[in-house]
Design a protein around this motif. Structure first.
Motif, PDB file in Angstrom:
ATOM      1  N   ASP A 120      -2.929   2.098   2.919  1.00 41.78           N
ATOM      2  CA  ASP A 120      -2.192   1.886   4.158  1.00 41.78           C
ATOM      3  C   ASP A 120      -1.284   0.680   3.904  1.00 41.78           C
ATOM      4  OD1 ASP A 120      -1.380   2.212   6.721  1.00 41.78           O
ATOM      5  OD2 ASP A 120      -3.247   1.534   7.662  1.00 41.78           O
ATOM      6  N   VAL A 121       0.015   0.923   3.783  1.00 40.72           N
ATOM      7  CA  VAL A 121       0.947  -0.081   3.280  1.00 40.72           C
ATOM      8  C   VAL A 121       1.686  -0.783   4.415  1.00 40.72           C
ATOM      9  CG1 VAL A 121       2.954  -0.462   1.791  1.00 40.72           C
ATOM     10  CG2 VAL A 121       1.247   1.254   1.158  1.00 40.72           C
ATOM     11  N   PHE A 122       1.721  -2.112   4.350  1.00 41.28           N
ATOM     12  CA  PHE A 122       2.412  -2.919   5.349  1.00 41.28           C
ATOM     13  C   PHE A 122       3.426  -3.824   4.650  1.00 41.28           C
ATOM     14  CE2 PHE A 122      -1.785  -1.980   6.976  1.00 41.28           C
ATOM     15  CZ  PHE A 122      -1.555  -1.616   8.292  1.00 41.28           C
ATOM     16  N   SER A 123       4.567  -4.030   5.295  1.00 41.46           N
ATOM     17  CA  SER A 123       5.529  -5.019   4.813  1.00 41.46           C
ATOM     18  C   SER A 123       5.301  -6.324   5.572  1.00 41.46           C
ATOM     19  CB  SER A 123       6.955  -4.533   5.036  1.00 41.46           C
ATOM     20  OG  SER A 123       7.256  -4.508   6.424  1.00 41.46           O
ATOM     21  N   MET A 178      -9.480   3.534   4.179  1.00 41.57           N
ATOM     22  CA  MET A 178      -8.216   3.425   3.464  1.00 41.57           C
ATOM     23  C   MET A 178      -7.912   1.955   3.172  1.00 41.57           C
ATOM     24  SD  MET A 178      -4.483   5.035   4.502  1.00 41.57           S
ATOM     25  CE  MET A 178      -4.984   6.730   4.191  1.00 41.57           C
ATOM     26  N   THR A 179      -7.484   1.665   1.954  1.00 33.38           N
ATOM     27  CA  THR A 179      -7.181   0.295   1.552  1.00 33.38           C
ATOM     28  C   THR A 179      -5.895  -0.194   2.220  1.00 33.38           C
ATOM     29  OG1 THR A 179      -8.102   0.854  -0.619  1.00 33.38           O
ATOM     30  CG2 THR A 179      -6.893  -1.216  -0.443  1.00 33.38           C
ATOM     31  N   LYS A 180      -5.985  -1.355   2.854  1.00 32.92           N
ATOM     32  CA  LYS A 180      -4.797  -1.961   3.458  1.00 32.92           C
ATOM     33  C   LYS A 180      -4.135  -2.876   2.430  1.00 32.92           C
ATOM     34  CE  LYS A 180      -6.179  -1.775   8.317  1.00 32.92           C
ATOM     35  NZ  LYS A 180      -6.394  -2.543   9.561  1.00 32.92           N
ATOM     36  N   VAL A 181      -2.843  -2.666   2.234  1.00 34.41           N
ATOM     37  CA  VAL A 181      -2.110  -3.417   1.223  1.00 34.41           C
ATOM     38  C   VAL A 181      -0.844  -4.010   1.832  1.00 34.41           C
ATOM     39  CG1 VAL A 181      -0.943  -3.301  -1.021  1.00 34.41           C
ATOM     40  CG2 VAL A 181      -2.969  -1.906  -0.607  1.00 34.41           C
ATOM     41  N   LEU A 182      -0.624  -5.286   1.570  1.00 32.91           N
ATOM     42  CA  LEU A 182       0.579  -5.965   2.025  1.00 32.91           C
ATOM     43  C   LEU A 182       1.593  -6.020   0.883  1.00 32.91           C
ATOM     44  CD1 LEU A 182       2.113  -7.747   4.112  1.00 32.91           C
ATOM     45  CD2 LEU A 182       0.939  -9.723   3.090  1.00 32.91           C
TER      46      LEU A 182
END
Length: 200
Positions: free
Chosen positions: A27-30, A1-5
Protein backbone atom coordinates in the motif's frame (compact mmCIF):
# COMPACT_ATOMS: atom_id res chain seq x y z
CA UNK A 1 -0.67 -5.35 3.18
CA UNK A 2 2.68 -3.62 3.73
CA UNK A 3 2.45 0.16 4.00
CA UNK A 4 5.31 1.90 2.23
CA UNK A 5 6.18 5.59 2.11
CA UNK A 6 7.85 6.96 -1.03
CA UNK A 7 10.23 9.70 0.11
CA UNK A 8 9.73 11.98 -2.88
CA UNK A 9 7.82 15.07 -3.99
CA UNK A 10 8.45 14.46 -7.70
CA UNK A 11 5.03 13.69 -9.28
CA UNK A 12 6.53 11.83 -12.25
CA UNK A 13 8.72 9.69 -10.04
CA UNK A 14 5.87 8.92 -7.61
CA UNK A 15 3.62 7.81 -10.46
CA UNK A 16 6.33 5.47 -11.76
CA UNK A 17 6.83 4.01 -8.29
CA UNK A 18 3.12 3.43 -7.76
CA UNK A 19 2.83 1.74 -11.17
CA UNK A 20 5.91 -0.41 -10.67
CA UNK A 21 5.08 -1.40 -7.09
CA UNK A 22 1.58 -2.66 -7.93
CA UNK A 23 2.65 -6.30 -7.89
CA UNK A 24 4.46 -6.07 -4.54
CA UNK A 25 1.42 -6.36 -2.28
CA UNK A 26 2.22 -2.90 -0.96
CA UNK A 27 0.00 0.00 0.00
CA UNK A 28 2.01 2.94 -1.35
CA UNK A 29 1.89 6.49 0.00
CA UNK A 30 3.69 9.64 -1.14
CA UNK A 31 4.77 12.44 1.20
CA UNK A 32 1.89 14.53 -0.15
CA UNK A 33 -0.62 11.74 0.57
CA UNK A 34 0.29 11.93 4.27
CA UNK A 35 0.75 15.70 4.45
CA UNK A 36 4.47 15.39 5.16
CA UNK A 37 6.46 18.52 4.29
CA UNK A 38 9.90 17.37 5.43
CA UNK A 39 12.56 18.14 2.82
CA UNK A 40 15.73 16.14 3.43
CA UNK A 41 18.81 17.91 1.97
CA UNK A 42 20.72 15.78 -0.54
CA UNK A 43 24.17 16.42 0.91
CA UNK A 44 25.69 13.07 -0.03
CA UNK A 45 28.45 12.62 -2.59
CA UNK A 46 27.00 9.45 -4.11
CA UNK A 47 23.59 8.14 -5.19
CA UNK A 48 23.74 5.61 -2.30
CA UNK A 49 24.39 8.31 0.30
CA UNK A 50 21.57 10.57 -0.90
CA UNK A 51 19.04 7.73 -1.10
CA UNK A 52 19.94 6.58 2.41
CA UNK A 53 19.70 10.11 3.85
CA UNK A 54 16.12 10.47 2.60
CA UNK A 55 14.92 6.94 3.46
CA UNK A 56 16.38 6.89 6.96
CA UNK A 57 15.17 10.38 7.91
CA UNK A 58 11.58 9.71 6.83
CA UNK A 59 11.49 6.20 8.34
CA UNK A 60 12.62 7.67 11.66
CA UNK A 61 10.04 10.48 11.46
CA UNK A 62 7.07 8.31 10.46
CA UNK A 63 7.89 4.84 11.77
CA UNK A 64 6.99 3.50 8.32
CA UNK A 65 8.94 1.38 5.89
CA UNK A 66 10.33 4.07 3.60
CA UNK A 67 11.62 3.81 0.07
CA UNK A 68 13.78 6.58 -1.36
CA UNK A 69 15.73 6.78 -4.54
CA UNK A 70 18.49 8.90 -5.86
CA UNK A 71 18.85 8.74 -9.57
CA UNK A 72 20.61 10.68 -12.23
CA UNK A 73 22.11 10.91 -15.67
CA UNK A 74 25.82 10.30 -16.20
CA UNK A 75 27.26 11.51 -19.52
CA UNK A 76 30.59 9.99 -20.52
CA UNK A 77 31.82 13.00 -22.53
CA UNK A 78 31.27 15.21 -19.46
CA UNK A 79 33.13 12.91 -17.04
CA UNK A 80 29.89 11.66 -15.51
CA UNK A 81 28.03 14.97 -15.27
CA UNK A 82 25.41 15.81 -14.15
CA UNK A 83 25.47 12.71 -11.90
CA UNK A 84 24.20 13.32 -8.36
CA UNK A 85 23.47 16.91 -9.36
CA UNK A 86 21.07 15.90 -12.16
CA UNK A 87 18.00 17.61 -10.67
CA UNK A 88 19.98 20.74 -9.69
CA UNK A 89 22.28 20.88 -12.71
CA UNK A 90 21.31 24.42 -13.70
CA UNK A 91 20.58 25.62 -10.16
CA UNK A 92 18.68 24.86 -6.94
CA UNK A 93 15.30 25.50 -8.61
CA UNK A 94 15.39 21.99 -10.14
CA UNK A 95 14.16 23.35 -13.49
CA UNK A 96 14.07 20.45 -15.97
CA UNK A 97 13.98 22.64 -19.07
CA UNK A 98 16.99 24.68 -17.96
CA UNK A 99 18.82 21.47 -17.04
CA UNK A 100 18.22 20.14 -20.56
CA UNK A 101 19.34 23.41 -22.13
CA UNK A 102 22.57 23.38 -20.11
CA UNK A 103 23.31 19.77 -21.02
CA UNK A 104 22.72 20.41 -24.73
CA UNK A 105 24.96 23.49 -24.53
CA UNK A 106 27.79 21.52 -22.93
CA UNK A 107 27.49 18.78 -25.57
CA UNK A 108 27.36 21.17 -28.52
CA UNK A 109 29.61 19.86 -31.28
CA UNK A 110 30.09 16.43 -29.65
CA UNK A 111 29.40 13.74 -32.28
CA UNK A 112 26.71 11.12 -31.68
CA UNK A 113 29.16 8.26 -31.12
CA UNK A 114 30.66 10.18 -28.19
CA UNK A 115 27.33 11.16 -26.61
CA UNK A 116 26.98 7.90 -24.66
CA UNK A 117 25.37 8.10 -21.25
CA UNK A 118 23.56 6.04 -18.66
CA UNK A 119 20.85 6.57 -16.10
CA UNK A 120 21.46 5.22 -12.60
CA UNK A 121 18.85 4.55 -9.93
CA UNK A 122 19.76 3.59 -6.38
CA UNK A 123 16.87 2.62 -4.11
CA UNK A 124 17.23 2.70 -0.34
CA UNK A 125 14.70 0.79 1.77
CA UNK A 126 14.72 1.84 5.40
CA UNK A 127 12.81 0.11 8.17
CA UNK A 128 12.94 1.50 11.72
CA UNK A 129 15.62 -0.24 13.81
CA UNK A 130 16.86 -2.27 10.81
CA UNK A 131 19.74 -1.98 8.39
CA UNK A 132 19.07 0.07 5.27
CA UNK A 133 19.02 -2.05 2.11
CA UNK A 134 19.97 -0.95 -1.41
CA UNK A 135 18.93 -1.95 -4.92
CA UNK A 136 20.55 -0.49 -8.03
CA UNK A 137 19.59 -0.31 -11.69
CA UNK A 138 21.27 1.10 -14.79
CA UNK A 139 20.09 1.86 -18.32
CA UNK A 140 22.47 2.79 -21.15
CA UNK A 141 21.69 5.18 -23.99
CA UNK A 142 22.76 8.15 -26.09
CA UNK A 143 22.04 11.86 -25.62
CA UNK A 144 20.21 13.29 -28.63
CA UNK A 145 21.03 16.71 -30.13
CA UNK A 146 17.46 17.98 -29.66
CA UNK A 147 14.42 17.19 -27.53
CA UNK A 148 12.31 14.29 -28.79
CA UNK A 149 8.91 13.29 -27.43
CA UNK A 150 6.51 14.75 -24.89
CA UNK A 151 6.22 11.99 -22.27
CA UNK A 152 8.22 11.22 -19.16
CA UNK A 153 10.03 13.84 -17.12
CA UNK A 154 13.49 15.24 -16.46
CA UNK A 155 16.02 14.33 -19.15
CA UNK A 156 13.70 11.80 -20.83
CA UNK A 157 13.37 13.83 -24.09
CA UNK A 158 17.16 13.53 -24.64
CA UNK A 159 17.78 9.92 -23.59
CA UNK A 160 17.72 7.65 -26.64
CA UNK A 161 17.64 3.86 -26.40
CA UNK A 162 19.69 2.87 -29.50
CA UNK A 163 18.10 -0.52 -30.15
CA UNK A 164 14.62 1.05 -30.12
CA UNK A 165 15.53 4.39 -31.72
CA UNK A 166 13.21 6.11 -29.25
CA UNK A 167 13.84 8.43 -26.34
CA UNK A 168 12.22 7.73 -22.98
CA UNK A 169 9.87 10.63 -23.78
CA UNK A 170 8.79 9.03 -27.07
CA UNK A 171 7.94 5.60 -25.70
CA UNK A 172 4.85 4.96 -23.61
CA UNK A 173 4.95 4.56 -19.85
CA UNK A 174 4.49 0.80 -20.06
CA UNK A 175 7.45 0.41 -22.41
CA UNK A 176 9.69 2.71 -20.38
CA UNK A 177 8.74 0.87 -17.19
CA UNK A 178 10.08 -2.39 -18.66
CA UNK A 179 13.60 -1.13 -19.36
CA UNK A 180 14.30 1.97 -17.26
CA UNK A 181 16.96 2.22 -14.58
CA UNK A 182 14.19 2.53 -11.97
CA UNK A 183 12.43 -0.59 -13.25
CA UNK A 184 15.67 -2.56 -13.07
CA UNK A 185 16.36 -1.40 -9.53
CA UNK A 186 12.81 -2.32 -8.54
CA UNK A 187 13.29 -5.83 -9.94
CA UNK A 188 16.20 -6.26 -7.53
CA UNK A 189 14.04 -4.86 -4.75
CA UNK A 190 11.22 -7.25 -5.62
CA UNK A 191 13.55 -10.25 -5.40
CA UNK A 192 14.42 -9.24 -1.82
CA UNK A 193 11.09 -7.70 -0.81
CA UNK A 194 9.98 -10.30 1.74
CA UNK A 195 13.25 -10.45 3.63
CA UNK A 196 13.86 -6.68 3.54
CA UNK A 197 10.38 -5.67 4.70
CA UNK A 198 10.05 -8.54 7.16
CA UNK A 199 6.68 -9.55 5.75
CA UNK A 200 5.64 -12.63 3.81
Amino acid sequence: MTKVLIASNNPGKIKEFKDLLQGFGADVFSLKDLGITTDVPETGHTFHENAALKAEALAKETGMITLADDSGLCVDALNGEPGVFSARYSGPEKDSERNIDLLLHKLKGVPEEKRTAHFVCVLALSRPKHQTRFAEGRCDGIITATRRGVGGFGYDPLFLIPERQETFAEMGEAEKNQISHRARALRVLKENWTSWTGEA
